[in-house]
Design a protein around this motif. Structure first.
Motif, short mmCIF file in Angstrom:
data_model
loop_
_atom_site.label_atom_id
_atom_site.label_comp_id
_atom_site.label_asym_id
_atom_site.label_seq_id
_atom_site.Cartn_x
_atom_site.Cartn_y
_atom_site.Cartn_z
N LEU A 238 0.83 -1.21 0.00
CA LEU A 238 0.00 0.00 0.00
C LEU A 238 0.86 1.25 0.00
CD1 LEU A 238 -3.07 -0.56 2.34
CD2 LEU A 238 -2.87 -0.91 -0.11
N ASP A 239 1.93 1.26 0.79
CA ASP A 239 2.85 2.40 0.80
C ASP A 239 4.05 2.02 -0.05
OD1 ASP A 239 4.61 4.46 1.32
OD2 ASP A 239 4.22 4.52 3.48
N ARG A 240 3.90 2.20 -1.34
CA ARG A 240 4.93 1.77 -2.28
C ARG A 240 6.28 2.45 -2.03
NH1 ARG A 240 5.10 0.36 -7.80
NH2 ARG A 240 7.30 0.18 -8.38
N PRO A 241 6.34 3.76 -1.77
CA PRO A 241 7.65 4.37 -1.51
C PRO A 241 8.38 3.74 -0.33
CG PRO A 241 6.04 6.06 -2.01
CD PRO A 241 5.27 4.79 -1.85
N ALA A 242 7.65 3.38 0.73
CA ALA A 242 8.29 2.76 1.89
C ALA A 242 8.82 1.38 1.54
CB ALA A 242 7.31 2.67 3.05
N VAL B 126 21.43 -11.76 8.13
CA VAL B 126 20.79 -10.97 7.09
C VAL B 126 20.95 -9.49 7.39
CG1 VAL B 126 19.07 -12.74 6.51
CG2 VAL B 126 18.55 -11.06 8.29
N THR B 127 20.71 -8.68 6.36
CA THR B 127 20.57 -7.24 6.53
C THR B 127 19.09 -6.90 6.45
OG1 THR B 127 22.74 -6.78 5.57
CG2 THR B 127 21.17 -4.96 5.63
N VAL B 128 18.62 -6.12 7.40
CA VAL B 128 17.20 -5.79 7.50
C VAL B 128 17.05 -4.27 7.54
CG1 VAL B 128 15.17 -5.92 9.00
CG2 VAL B 128 16.57 -7.94 8.64
N ALA B 129 15.96 -3.76 6.98
CA ALA B 129 15.61 -2.35 7.12
C ALA B 129 14.11 -2.25 7.36
CB ALA B 129 16.00 -1.55 5.88
N VAL B 130 13.72 -1.32 8.24
CA VAL B 130 12.31 -1.08 8.56
C VAL B 130 12.00 0.37 8.25
CG1 VAL B 130 10.54 -1.15 10.36
CG2 VAL B 130 12.43 -2.81 10.40
N ALA B 131 10.90 0.60 7.52
CA ALA B 131 10.48 1.96 7.16
C ALA B 131 8.96 2.00 7.13
CB ALA B 131 11.10 2.38 5.83
N GLY B 132 8.43 3.14 6.65
CA GLY B 132 6.98 3.32 6.66
C GLY B 132 6.56 3.99 7.94
N TYR C 263 7.16 -1.43 7.03
CA TYR C 263 7.65 -2.37 6.02
C TYR C 263 9.01 -2.89 6.42
CZ TYR C 263 3.69 -0.93 3.32
OH TYR C 263 2.40 -0.71 2.93
N VAL C 264 9.18 -4.20 6.28
CA VAL C 264 10.40 -4.88 6.68
C VAL C 264 11.03 -5.50 5.44
CG1 VAL C 264 11.43 -6.59 8.22
CG2 VAL C 264 9.30 -5.43 8.89
N GLY C 265 12.17 -4.97 5.05
CA GLY C 265 12.93 -5.54 3.94
C GLY C 265 14.05 -6.40 4.47
N VAL C 266 14.30 -7.53 3.83
CA VAL C 266 15.35 -8.47 4.25
C VAL C 266 16.22 -8.77 3.04
CG1 VAL C 266 15.84 -10.70 5.32
CG2 VAL C 266 13.71 -9.51 5.88
N SER C 267 17.53 -8.73 3.21
CA SER C 267 18.43 -8.99 2.08
C SER C 267 18.12 -10.33 1.44
CB SER C 267 19.89 -8.95 2.55
OG SER C 267 20.10 -9.83 3.66
N GLY C 268 17.96 -10.31 0.13
CA GLY C 268 17.56 -11.49 -0.61
C GLY C 268 16.08 -11.53 -0.91
N GLY C 269 15.27 -10.82 -0.12
CA GLY C 269 13.83 -10.76 -0.33
C GLY C 269 13.12 -12.03 0.12
N VAL D 39 -8.69 9.25 -7.41
CA VAL D 39 -7.57 9.89 -6.71
C VAL D 39 -6.28 9.71 -7.50
CG1 VAL D 39 -6.16 9.84 -4.59
CG2 VAL D 39 -8.65 9.49 -4.47
N ARG D 40 -5.46 10.75 -7.55
CA ARG D 40 -4.15 10.66 -8.17
C ARG D 40 -3.33 9.57 -7.48
NH1 ARG D 40 -2.68 15.46 -11.07
NH2 ARG D 40 -4.48 15.83 -12.42
N ALA D 41 -2.68 8.73 -8.27
CA ALA D 41 -1.93 7.60 -7.73
C ALA D 41 -0.85 8.05 -6.74
CB ALA D 41 -1.30 6.80 -8.87
N ALA D 42 -0.25 9.21 -6.98
CA ALA D 42 0.83 9.68 -6.11
C ALA D 42 0.37 9.95 -4.69
CB ALA D 42 1.46 10.94 -6.70
N ASP D 43 -0.94 10.12 -4.47
CA ASP D 43 -1.45 10.46 -3.14
C ASP D 43 -1.85 9.22 -2.33
OD1 ASP D 43 -1.13 13.04 -3.95
OD2 ASP D 43 -3.26 13.45 -4.24
N LEU D 44 -1.81 8.05 -2.95
CA LEU D 44 -2.34 6.87 -2.27
C LEU D 44 -1.40 6.31 -1.20
CD1 LEU D 44 -4.02 5.07 -5.28
CD2 LEU D 44 -5.12 6.36 -3.45
N ALA D 45 -0.10 6.55 -1.31
CA ALA D 45 0.81 6.08 -0.27
C ALA D 45 0.48 6.71 1.08
CB ALA D 45 2.26 6.38 -0.65
N ALA D 46 0.13 8.00 1.07
CA ALA D 46 -0.25 8.66 2.32
C ALA D 46 -1.52 8.06 2.89
CB ALA D 46 -0.42 10.16 2.08
#
Length: 289
Positions: A36-40, A72-78, A116-122, A264-271
């Motif tokens: 849902l939050d594609r940029p994150a 692993v390498t992990v990153a959390v955002a959003g 959102y939790v990214g893990v190296s390798g996916g 709605v403009r697609a760019a506004d949907l992440a918010a």
């Protein structure tokens, strides 16, 4: 513990696997789904050295806890949240090394809804129609995570971003959604259309990955009856019989019979993905491109 896998210790309220989704299958009745939050989601993949199409975890409200079976390498955002490894605080919004067997805890959202939790390798669960995304409407893809689920991981394919912290937008205090009126704005009275683009609404607690529901002034129809079912797109603002607008999100149905007053403009949907219940919502009309 040398295999490439992630064991789920605490699944949280709703944690799903998400990637770029499966667009292009609406003619089969299949929603696009995806983060849902594609940029994150894009950010955590960049931070962990993954390609944009790699699958990540999308948590809702209260996070999750996982244990990798290899380092692993992990990153959390959003949505901002507390992140710990074996109880020790680590950075949010930056790559973090998590040793094999350590406990990674992604805490409750401090603001916003989805982390959102990214893990190296996916995450490399079996793809369905070219995507690993969980679709809550159709049931395609892996089911929402439960305690004890083991998720396979791919092999790392890149070098993670070298940053101390990555700037991210804060969850919205007020959600402003730019809309193009139509195609069915003529089904509503002129006063209803003015109300739609001038009066504030609020995010309803009934919102989910299918649609952001609103509370506020009901929009009056100019004509009775219902439409034959027609195609629906991401960001369509459908108005059900109660008159309160619903913004279609990633797991939306591909057809519907209630009139769509705007898109709605697609760019506004992440918010919209991070707007908590009670957040003020304003729809702002913009010209067709």
């Amino acid at each position: 513990m040398t295999d490439r896998a992630l064991a789920v210790v605490r699944a949280g309220a709703l944690t799903t696997v998400q990637d770029l989704g499966r667009p292009g299958h609406a003619h089969l009745g299949v929603p696009r789904s995806g983060a849902l939050d594609r940029p994150a989601a894009d950010l955590v993949n960049r931070l962990t050295g993954n390609p944009p199409e790699a699958a990540v975890l999308e948590t809702t409200v209260n996070g999750c806890t996982v244990r990798p079976r290899s380092t692993v390498t992990v990153a959390v955002a959003g949505a901002p949240c507390r992140v710990t490894v074996d109880g020790r605080p680590v950075a949010w919004g930056a790559p973090v090394r998590v040793p094999a067997g350590a406990l990674l805890d992604v805490g409750p959202a401090v603001s916003g809804l989805r982390s959102y939790v990214g893990v190296s390798g996916g995450i490399t669960v079996e793809p369905v129609l070219g995507s690993r995304s969980t679709d809550l409407l159709s049931g395609l893809g892996p089911p929402p995570l439960t305690d004890g689920t083991v998720l396979p991981l791919g092999r790392p394919s890149g070098v993670q971003a070298r940053v101390d912290v990555a700037p991210q937008p804060a969850p919205p205090a007020e959600l402003v959604l730019r809309v193009t009126l139509g195609p069915r704005d003529g089904w509503f009275t002129p006063e209803a259309v003015r109300t739609f683009v001038s009066r504030p609404y609020r995010v309803s607690p009934a919102s989910n990955r299918i649609g952001l529901r609103t509370e506020g002034a009901a929009l009056e129809r100019a004509r009775p009856g219902e439409l034959p079912s027609e195609g629906m797109v991401l960001g369509a603002v459908q108005v059900p019989p109660d008159g309160r607008p619903v913004v279609f999100l990633a797991d939306h149905p591909t057809t519907g019979g209630y009139p769509v007053i705007a898109v709605v403009r697609a760019a506004d949907l992440a918010a919209a993905a991070q707007a908590v219940p009670g957040t003020p919502v304003r729809f702002t009309a913009v010209r067709r491109r």
